[in-house]
Design an enzyme around this catalytic site. Structure first.
Site: not given
Ligand code: GTP
Ligand code: MG
Length: 171
Positions: A62
């Site tokens: 974020q």
């Molecule tokens: P922050 O902690 O806010 O920086 O986000 P992050 O990068 O850690 O992302 P996070 O792992 O929380 O995933 C964000 C969303 O994307 C979630 O709803 C996951 O289920 C979805 N997601 C993650 N990887 C994939 C993927 O390879 N394919 C799909 N379709 N969705 C994904």
């Protein structure tokens, strides 16, 4: 048996790109994916591969937390930079964050391998790894060893290729 080598890895990238989902999958490949919530600040995770013990700092992507990334550049042996390959609108925001990272003195000072995941390859409108690397300008990135793998963090597809490359770089 010899003690495994340890490596500090920093996992960065925009919010919602899939960082936490990727780390969870790497930690527990056989577990079904739990719902993830946006990371607040950062989380520290550990997992072991055949050759290395990884300590991964999973940063929040974020905007208000991105300035925290730079605090960890000095201690890190490798970087995982996660891209949402379906988020075309923010691809240039990701590039801007990458450029800032590459411009940091602590990153410039050493040979840190950077593993890119072009994540969410399962989404219909996702860009290929090659397309992502073109937009991010990776062809111009000569000072660092880098690799980009398309991935689906929900199934784990593509994750191991990337981690294998990173492990090889850290040997
Ligand atoms: P922050 O902690 O806010 O920086 O986000 P992050 O990068 O850690 O992302 P996070 O792992 O929380 O995933 C964000 C969303 O994307 C979630 O709803 C996951 O289920 C979805 N997601 C993650 N990887 C994939 C993927 O390879 N394919 C799909 N379709 N969705 C994904
Ligand atoms: Mg997260």
């Amino acid at each position: 048996k010899a003690k495994k080598k340890e490596a500090n890895i920093l996992c960065v990238g925009l919010d919602n790109s899939g960082k936490t989902t990727i780390i969870n999958k790497l930690k527990a490949p056989d577990a079904t994916q739990q719902d993830v919530v946006p990371t607040v600040g950062f989380n520290v995770e550990k997992f072991v591969t055949s050759s290395l013990v990884f300590t991964v700092i999973d940063m929040s992507g974020q905007g208000r937390y991105r300035n925290l990334w730079a605090h960890y550049y000095k201690e890190t042996h490798g970087i995982i930079f996660v891209i949402d390959s379906a988020d075309k609108i923010r691809m240039l925001v990701a590039k801007d964050e990458l450029d800032q990272l590459l411009d940091n003195q602590n990153v410039k000072a050493k040979r840190i391998p950077i593993l890119f995941y072009a994540n969410k390859m399962d989404l219909r409108d996702s860009l290929s790894a090659v397309q992502c690397s073109q937009i991010l300008g990776l062809d111009n990135l000569k000072e660092k060893p880098w690799n980009i793998s398309a991935s689906n963090a929900m199934t784990g597809e593509g994750l191991n290729e990337g981690i294998q490359w990173l492990s090889d770089q850290l040997q």
